[in-house]
Enzyme design. Structure first.
Site, PDB file in Angstrom:
ATOM      1  N   ALA A  83     -71.205  35.770 120.751  1.00 52.80           N
ATOM      2  CA  ALA A  83     -70.031  35.282 120.037  1.00 52.80           C
ATOM      3  C   ALA A  83     -70.164  35.382 118.525  1.00 52.80           C
ATOM      4  O   ALA A  83     -69.169  35.261 117.803  1.00 52.80           O
ATOM      5  CB  ALA A  83     -69.758  33.834 120.433  1.00 52.80           C
ATOM      6  N   TYR A  84     -71.379  35.590 118.001  1.00 53.81           N
ATOM      7  CA  TYR A  84     -71.571  35.640 116.560  1.00 53.81           C
ATOM      8  C   TYR A  84     -71.114  36.988 116.003  1.00 53.81           C
ATOM      9  O   TYR A  84     -71.486  38.036 116.531  1.00 53.81           O
ATOM     10  CB  TYR A  84     -73.045  35.448 116.190  1.00 53.81           C
ATOM     11  CG  TYR A  84     -73.637  34.104 116.536  1.00 53.81           C
ATOM     12  CD1 TYR A  84     -72.857  33.044 116.978  1.00 53.81           C
ATOM     13  CD2 TYR A  84     -75.010  33.886 116.406  1.00 53.81           C
ATOM     14  CE1 TYR A  84     -73.414  31.819 117.297  1.00 53.81           C
ATOM     15  CE2 TYR A  84     -75.578  32.661 116.719  1.00 53.81           C
ATOM     16  CZ  TYR A  84     -74.779  31.630 117.173  1.00 53.81           C
ATOM     17  OH  TYR A  84     -75.348  30.434 117.482  1.00 53.81           O
ATOM     18  N   GLU A  85     -70.344  36.923 114.929  1.00 53.18           N
ATOM     19  CA  GLU A  85     -69.930  38.142 114.223  1.00 53.18           C
ATOM     20  C   GLU A  85     -70.447  38.109 112.794  1.00 53.18           C
ATOM     21  O   GLU A  85     -70.615  37.038 112.205  1.00 53.18           O
ATOM     22  CB  GLU A  85     -68.405  38.286 114.229  1.00 53.18           C
ATOM     23  CG  GLU A  85     -67.819  38.550 115.609  1.00 53.18           C
ATOM     24  CD  GLU A  85     -66.334  38.882 115.553  1.00 53.18           C
ATOM     25  OE1 GLU A  85     -65.719  38.727 114.468  1.00 53.18           O
ATOM     26  OE2 GLU A  85     -65.797  39.294 116.595  1.00 53.18           O
TER      27      GLU A  85
END
Length: 364
Positions: A83-85
């Site tokens: 989920a990390y961008e």
């Protein structure tokens, strides 16, 4: 305040630390300090540096290669998530950025080893075990690896559970645990972990995975000196099961670093909501700030280094942020030495007299 029940839990935790197969590898009485200054921390099959780095706030300008090569010892765990961008990265996943950097390191410095931890995010559209396998494969591809060292469920399936009947929800936690077990047995992951699980959820996950011959090795939670009271019961449950705690926000988003000061408004966050919250914390955690400053001055360490070392002394693997080279160097200055037992007790007592850090996930 510390109730008799919490005191009992603390006694059990202290007693069982020496019995936990993971804790016994890294926590020992060595005279001045209460943990072995040079010992790695055991997480399942991984022997990691006593500090991990987190990549939630990774951006395009973050000098990740230099941070890993100049500040982080070999064996450091890099924590990320699907989920990390990357901020300002036009949708670039943090996993992809990490994969590219580690590829360069393997080419130029193959002797330096890093471990990768990533996470699966429960969602409404992810209906079962197969979704965990699919997500794990996609993470492997972005990271450029055949196997992920530690793969975790990001949070319990309580964020947006499907309403089946009014007042009744259909949670998919058990199905996701089956997916973790499938990925483990298919060789896609080396170790299995969870995140933001409280005592009940940890015990359930541990039993379900054990039935599939899969060890549960870690539980990642919000853990710091301002989040100690609400974490004790979970810490004790994990200690009893031999599950390592990974602690994010070890310096409470800066509230334990001395960087923010009430008498200097220019040091406070620009965001009105964050500024209000930081003011609220600073007005209510003076005993803790004073104790950190006192220990830091006597030991020649920064407040952040003292706060991070306290987590290590509790048998926790703290996950620090990666803002810039200077901050990373300071954070890793929290290892190679240890607080004394008296200093840890003083900080514990100051924590009990201070406010709690924002609750975030309720540990159930």
């Amino acid at each position: 305040t510390i109730t008799p029940y919490i005191l009992l839990l603390l006694f059990i935790s202290k007693t069982t630390n020496s019995l936990s197969p993971q804790s016994s590898n890294s926590i020992s009485n060595d005279g001045d300090g209460i943990y072995n200054d040079n010992a790695n921390i055991q997480i399942g099959t991984l022997s990691t540096s006593p500090i991990s780095i987190g990549t939630l706030n990774l951006n395009q300008q973050t000098p990740l290669y230099d941070m890993l090569m100049k500040c982080c010892p070999s064996g450091t765990l890099i924590d990320t998530a699907e989920a990390y961008e990357v901020r300002d990265g036009n949708g670039l996943k943090a996993e992809s950025r990490i994969g590219d950097v580690l590829f360069d390191i393997r080419k130029t410095n193959p002797e330096k080893q890093f471990y990768i931890a990533s996470k699966f995010a429960p969602q409404l559209y992810r209906s079962g075990a197969k979704s965990v396998l699919n997500a794990c494969c996609e993470s492997c591809e972005r990271l450029g690896v055949d196997r992920i060292d530690l793969y975790q469920i990001h949070y319990p399936d309580t964020v947006a559970p499907i309403k089946v009947v009014k007042g009744i929800t259909h949670k998919k936690d058990e199905k996701y645990w089956d997916g973790l077990a499938d990925a483990y047995h298919e060789g896609l992951i080396s170790n299995v972990g969870v995140c933001n699980y409280g005592p009940s959820m940890v015990r359930r996950a541990h039993a379900a995975l054990l039935a599939r011959d899969v060890p549960l090795v870690s539980n990642q939670i919000n853990f710091n000196l301002m989040r100690y009271r609400s974490s004790i019961e979970t810490k004790v449950a994990c200690d009893l099961l031999g599950v390592r705690i990974l602690g994010y926000h070890p310096v409470a988003k800066g509230a334990l670093t001395g960087a923010y000061q009430l008498e200097r408004p220019d040091t406070l966050p620009e965001s009105p909501s964050k500024r209000y919250r930081m003011r609220w914390y600073l007005k209510r955690n003076e005993p803790l700030v004073d104790a950190l400053q006192d220990v830091g001055t006597k030991r020649g360490k920064t407040m952040a280094q003292v706060a991070i070392n306290w987590s290590i002394c509790k048998g926790v693997l703290p996950i620090v942020g990666v803002k810039d080279l200077a901050q990373t160097e300071e954070n890793f200055g929290a290892i190679g030495w240890s607080l004394t037992g008296d200093e840890v007790r003083m900080l514990d007592e100051a924590s009990d007299r201070s406010c709690e850090f924002e609750r975030g996930f309720v540990l159930e």
